[in-house]
Each structure stands twice: as C-alpha cells, then as structure tokens.
Design a protein around this motif. Sequence first.
Motif, PDB file in Angstrom:
ATOM      1  N   SER A  27       0.854  -1.176   0.000  1.00  0.00           N
ATOM      2  CA  SER A  27       0.000   0.000   0.000  1.00  0.00           C
ATOM      3  C   SER A  27       0.893   1.231   0.000  1.00  0.00           C
ATOM      4  N   LEU A  29       0.849   5.544   0.220  1.00  0.00           N
ATOM      5  CA  LEU A  29       0.124   6.788   0.461  1.00  0.00           C
ATOM      6  C   LEU A  29       1.048   7.925   0.046  1.00  0.00           C
ATOM      7  N   LYS A  30       0.570   8.779  -0.885  1.00  0.00           N
ATOM      8  CA  LYS A  30       1.389   9.890  -1.388  1.00  0.00           C
ATOM      9  C   LYS A  30       0.663  11.210  -1.178  1.00  0.00           C
ATOM     10  N   TYR A  39      -4.205  13.823  -1.387  1.00  0.00           N
ATOM     11  CA  TYR A  39      -3.521  12.557  -1.147  1.00  0.00           C
ATOM     12  C   TYR A  39      -4.009  11.519  -2.145  1.00  0.00           C
ATOM     13  N   GLU A  40      -3.155  10.540  -2.372  1.00  0.00           N
ATOM     14  CA  GLU A  40      -3.535   9.395  -3.204  1.00  0.00           C
ATOM     15  C   GLU A  40      -3.052   8.140  -2.494  1.00  0.00           C
ATOM     16  N   GLN A  41      -3.935   7.171  -2.348  1.00  0.00           N
ATOM     17  CA  GLN A  41      -3.562   5.894  -1.755  1.00  0.00           C
ATOM     18  C   GLN A  41      -3.781   4.809  -2.792  1.00  0.00           C
ATOM     19  N   LEU A  43      -3.649   0.681  -3.320  1.00  0.00           N
ATOM     20  CA  LEU A  43      -3.603  -0.647  -2.709  1.00  0.00           C
ATOM     21  C   LEU A  43      -3.429  -1.684  -3.804  1.00  0.00           C
ATOM     22  N   TYR A  78      -6.140  13.239   5.471  1.00  0.00           N
ATOM     23  CA  TYR A  78      -5.739  11.907   5.901  1.00  0.00           C
ATOM     24  C   TYR A  78      -5.556  11.886   7.401  1.00  0.00           C
TER      25      TYR A  78
END
Length: 97
Positions: A27, A29-30, A39-41, A43, A78
């Motif tokens: 995973s 998270l950026k 944010y972008e996650q 998975l 987040y």
Amino acid sequence: MSGDLPGRSRQDGGTITPEQDDVDGASVLKLTQRTPPRYEQILKLPFTMTIGRPDSRREPLVLVTKPPALLVGQFSQYPPPLAHAAEVLGSVRWAAA
C-alpha cells in the motif's frame, strides 16, 4: 466468502469464491499536492477467483490476477473523516497495474 451463481438447469450455475492471495499487500500513500492538500492511496490487491461447477466431474475454474488489481483512492484529508466516507469511496477507481 462465496456466492451462488444462478443457472437455468442443474448443469449451469455453481459457486464463486474470491480469495485474497497476499494479506500484507503493498500500500502506498502519497501527498500529491501541498496546498490545498491532496492525497492518493494505492492498494495492490492480488487475488484468486475460484468458480466451482455443479458437475463434480469437472475441475473448478481458477482465475488469478496477473498483475494484481490496483485500488486507487484520492482525497483531501488523511485519515479521511467518516463523514466524508461517501466522497472518498466516490473517488475510488480501479486501475491495471
């Protein structure tokens, strides 16, 4: 977890069973934008789908993701607050790895 596949006769239908292959899937998270924060996650979801057939003489059909499926979510806070869960889920998209 599994589900029944409807069929028109005894030879049709069966069961479908999804299984996650790697429970510790990667995973990421950026922070994609500082102001306002975005944010972008991502998975990675490797999984196997087994389709069982009612005719016991036939082997089940086994489908494996290659490469794993990616679930991508984009949000502005987040962790995302529960009040905005629908917004977060609305921004989720599937992508090919």
